[in-house]
Design a protein around this motif. Structure first.
Motif, short mmCIF file in Angstrom:
data_model
loop_
_atom_site.label_atom_id
_atom_site.label_comp_id
_atom_site.label_asym_id
_atom_site.label_seq_id
_atom_site.Cartn_x
_atom_site.Cartn_y
_atom_site.Cartn_z
N ILE A 1 0.86 -1.19 0.00
CA ILE A 1 0.00 0.00 0.00
C ILE A 1 0.89 1.24 0.00
O ILE A 1 1.74 1.41 0.88
N TYR A 2 0.67 2.12 -0.97
CA TYR A 2 1.50 3.31 -1.13
C TYR A 2 0.61 4.54 -1.01
O TYR A 2 -0.03 4.96 -1.97
N ASP A 3 0.56 5.09 0.19
CA ASP A 3 -0.29 6.25 0.49
C ASP A 3 0.39 7.49 -0.08
O ASP A 3 1.53 7.81 0.30
N ILE A 4 -0.29 8.21 -0.96
CA ILE A 4 0.35 9.34 -1.65
C ILE A 4 0.75 10.46 -0.69
O ILE A 4 1.66 11.24 -0.99
N ARG A 5 0.15 10.52 0.49
CA ARG A 5 0.53 11.56 1.45
C ARG A 5 1.93 11.32 2.00
O ARG A 5 2.63 12.27 2.38
N ARG A 6 2.36 10.06 2.05
CA ARG A 6 3.72 9.78 2.50
C ARG A 6 4.77 10.29 1.53
O ARG A 6 5.96 10.43 1.87
N TYR A 7 4.34 10.60 0.32
CA TYR A 7 5.27 11.09 -0.71
C TYR A 7 5.16 12.60 -0.90
O TYR A 7 5.72 13.16 -1.83
N GLY A 8 4.40 13.24 0.01
CA GLY A 8 4.33 14.70 0.00
C GLY A 8 3.04 15.29 -0.54
O GLY A 8 2.91 16.52 -0.60
N ALA A 9 2.07 14.49 -0.96
CA ALA A 9 0.81 15.03 -1.48
C ALA A 9 0.05 15.73 -0.37
O ALA A 9 -0.11 15.20 0.74
N ARG A 10 -0.44 16.93 -0.66
CA ARG A 10 -1.13 17.73 0.36
C ARG A 10 -2.65 17.53 0.32
O ARG A 10 -3.30 17.53 1.37
N GLY A 11 -3.24 17.47 -0.86
CA GLY A 11 -4.67 17.26 -0.95
C GLY A 11 -5.49 18.45 -0.52
O GLY A 11 -6.66 18.29 -0.11
N ASP A 12 -4.94 19.66 -0.67
CA ASP A 12 -5.65 20.86 -0.26
C ASP A 12 -6.35 21.58 -1.41
O ASP A 12 -6.94 22.64 -1.23
N GLY A 13 -6.25 21.01 -2.63
CA GLY A 13 -6.89 21.62 -3.80
C GLY A 13 -6.15 22.82 -4.35
O GLY A 13 -6.59 23.41 -5.34
N GLN A 14 -5.02 23.19 -3.75
CA GLN A 14 -4.24 24.36 -4.18
C GLN A 14 -2.81 23.97 -4.57
O GLN A 14 -2.29 24.43 -5.58
N THR A 15 -2.21 23.11 -3.76
CA THR A 15 -0.84 22.68 -4.03
C THR A 15 -0.81 21.70 -5.20
O THR A 15 -1.65 20.81 -5.28
N ASN A 16 0.16 21.85 -6.09
CA ASN A 16 0.30 20.91 -7.20
C ASN A 16 0.95 19.63 -6.68
O ASN A 16 2.13 19.63 -6.30
N ASP A 17 0.18 18.55 -6.65
CA ASP A 17 0.64 17.28 -6.08
C ASP A 17 1.13 16.29 -7.15
O ASP A 17 1.28 15.10 -6.85
N THR A 18 1.40 16.76 -8.35
CA THR A 18 1.79 15.85 -9.43
C THR A 18 3.02 15.02 -9.06
O THR A 18 3.01 13.79 -9.17
N ALA A 19 4.08 15.68 -8.64
CA ALA A 19 5.34 14.98 -8.37
C ALA A 19 5.17 13.97 -7.25
O ALA A 19 5.72 12.86 -7.31
N ALA A 20 4.42 14.33 -6.21
CA ALA A 20 4.24 13.42 -5.08
C ALA A 20 3.49 12.16 -5.50
O ALA A 20 3.89 11.04 -5.15
N ILE A 21 2.42 12.32 -6.25
CA ILE A 21 1.64 11.16 -6.69
C ILE A 21 2.45 10.29 -7.64
O ILE A 21 2.43 9.06 -7.56
N GLN A 22 3.22 10.94 -8.51
CA GLN A 22 4.03 10.16 -9.45
C GLN A 22 5.11 9.37 -8.72
O GLN A 22 5.43 8.24 -9.09
N ARG A 23 5.65 9.93 -7.64
CA ARG A 23 6.65 9.18 -6.86
C ARG A 23 6.03 7.93 -6.25
O ARG A 23 6.65 6.86 -6.22
N ALA A 24 4.78 8.06 -5.77
CA ALA A 24 4.11 6.89 -5.19
C ALA A 24 3.88 5.83 -6.25
O ALA A 24 4.10 4.62 -6.01
N ILE A 25 3.45 6.25 -7.44
CA ILE A 25 3.22 5.29 -8.53
C ILE A 25 4.53 4.62 -8.93
O ILE A 25 4.59 3.39 -9.12
#
Length: 548
Positions: free
Chosen positions: A52-76
């Protein structure tokens, strides 16, 4: 039976015990059974659970403002590098641009988890691995991958309204040059194998929702699509894919609901609902065969729900059954013009247990942010089987079909010959007064046409024939029921041969039951039935007709 110890004696709490036995299984089976305590967690675990790879552990914020592309891609990427598992998207709005899914990765969106498309064009890529046809700018994609899954009850939202510049891509009817291709599709799979898509909500793409190109073994179940913010907002768009299975989906879009272009084969579509401005099941050229569509409801759909256009094609073994159509134009159109090509055909197509209620012309969908602007030929439409030149449709059957047309056809429409042109169905009628031909079914250049227990009626008086045959041979009609008009012909056969009508029934008054035209008309047999409501039974080339 194995007894698993719990409680103080075992040294494990019940929660710890459940996690101990469930997490290793999830690493193997994916995230379909992720515990609610994991899905709804408000903070990431200190370490990834196995698989299980939780995208928040890779820096995703989920606030609708921060660009979380890099964090989600790291999890993938890490999930893929570790030979697969589940990338978890928990509750939150994760703003991002282009993401690449990879082999053996399951993207699981928790309830309340949303991947939200960036409004900035510079956040999206046109991957070199995907060919540029119809554009290749994309939000989520996988190329040359296998065992890829998108699942869960969350949302993938393209926020595509920001890319609406008033232009479509120019590939449809009346398309303009300089079409708008520079906008992201929501999801593209290219040359992938073993794809699973289930339960997720896909919405507001800037372009097509799904493009599934040259893929194998695709299973789509329980998906919802709401795609009405831009032009060319297709639902599903398939090109040359095989072993496709779609079930239990609800699709409301602006353009084609389920386009199948190229050589699609071994496809089943069942238990779905569709609504769109244009077509639902649209087939282009290619080697198309072995496709079934069943148990579907089509509503508020214009541009012909089932539309098959063929030029250099081999199309065979298409079965449509148990379909309800409400408030549609069309409702079925097949056009075929092979030109000088050899070894091309359209054959073995059946329509069983169909109920269709037609409207006079397209109307605006209140939730599509631009007008319909109907084509002339979309009005007063009917079922169209249109072979052109030396091209013939073969073995087309309608069984237990009821069509209720809006009516309103005029004597001018009834008198006008339908031009022999090979374009989309409304282009055929657009070359003549709107609605020329028939209010129920018009067939030209067909060999092997079967109608059994077919009923053709209208809501408002209509002066067109219910059914027109033009150069049709080897036709059999049994228990055909048609509504007439006191000043009109009910059936019109032109240059048609070897036609058997048994137990036909005229439901209301008509001037003539059957009009026969053309010196090539021959061997038309009327056996039994009830035609007493006609002022005269026959008109025209009487020597071609036998009444038994």
């Amino acid at each position: 039976m194995t007894n698993y110890p719990t409680g103080e004696a075992s040294g494990l709490s019940r929660r710890a015990w459940l996690q101990k036995i469930s997490m290793p299984a999830l690493a193997t089976a994916g995230a379909c059974a992720l515990p609610s305590m994991v899905l709804g967690a408000s903070a990431p675990a200190k370490e990834n659970q196995p698989g299980i790879y939780d995208i928040r552990r890779y820096g995703a914020r989920g606030d609708g403002q921060t660009n979380d592309t890099a964090a989600i891609q790291r999890a993938i990427d890490e999930c893929h590098q570790q030979r697969g598992g589940t990338v978890l998207v928990p509750v939150g709005d994760y703003l991002c641009g282009t993401l690449e899914l990879k082999s053996n990765v399951t993207l699981h969106l928790a309830v309340g988890g949303r991947i939200l498309g960036s409004p900035r064009r510079e956040d999206y890529q046109a991957p070199a691995a995907i060919p540029p046809g119809n554009g290749n700018v994309v939000f989520l994609f996988a190329a040359n991958a296998e065992n890829v899954c998108i699942e869960g009850s969350g949302t993938i939202d393209g926020d595509g309204i920001h890319f609406n510049n008033g232009k479509g891509d120019g590939t449809g009817p009346g398309g303009q040059k300089g079409g708008n291709f520079d906008r992201p599709h929501l999801v593209i799979f290219y040359r992938c194998r073993h794809i699973g898509i289930k339960d997720t909500f896909f919405t507001r793409s800037a372009y097509h929702c799904f493009r599934i190109l040259e893929c194998r073994e695709v299973n789509i179940r329980g998906v919802r699509i709401y795609n009405r913010v831009n032009r060319n907002n297709d639902g599903f768009h398939f090109n040359s894919s095989q072993h496709i299975h779609i079930s239990d989906c609800d699709v409301a879009c602006q353009d084609d609901g389920c386009a199948l272009f190229g050589s699609n084969q071994f496809v089943t579509i069942t238990n779905c609902t569709f609504s769109t401005r244009w077509s639902v099941f649209r087939f282009g050229s290619g080697e198309v065969k072995n496709i079934t569509v069943s148990n579907c409801i089509i509503y508020d759909t214009y541009g012909c729900p089932i539309k098959i256009g063929a030029g250099k094609s081999k199309i065979e073994n298409l079965l449509f059954s148990n379909i309800v159509m409400e408030n549609v134009t069309g409702p079925i159109g097949i056009g075929f013009n092979a030109g000088n090509y050899n070894d091309t055909f359209v054959r073995n197509i059946s329509f069983n247990n169909i109920r269709a209620s037609l409207v006079t012309k397209p109307v605006n969908h209140p939730d599509i942010p631009f007008d319909v602007k109907p084509f002339e030929g979309e009005q007063y439409s009917c079922i169209t089987l249109n072979g052109v030149g030396n091209s013939y449709l073969e073995n087309i059957s309608f069984t237990d079909v009821q069509i209720t047309a809006a009516g309103g056809g005029t004597a001018a429409m009834a008198a006008k010959e339908v031009p022999a042109v090979s374009v989309e169905y409304f282009g055929v009628w657009g070359s003549a007064p709107a609605g020329a031909g028939a209010y129920g079914l018009y067939a030209r250049n067909v060999k092997g046409l079967t109608l059994q227990n077919v009923r053709l009626t209208y809501r408002e008086p209509d002066l067109r024939p219910a059914l027109v045959l033009d150069n049709v041979s080897d036709a059999a009609f049994h228990a055909l029921s048609i509504q007439g008009h006191p000043d009109a012909t009910a059936l019109r056969f032109i240059n048609s041969q070897d036609v058997l009508c048994t137990a036909t029934r005229l439901l209301s008054d008509a001037r003539t039951f059957l009009q026969v035209k053309g010196d090539r008309s021959d061997n038309i047999i009327i056996e039994g039935g009830d035609h007493r409501k006609a002022q005269q039974a026959l008109q025209g080339s009487l020597s071609a007709v036998q009444i038994k």
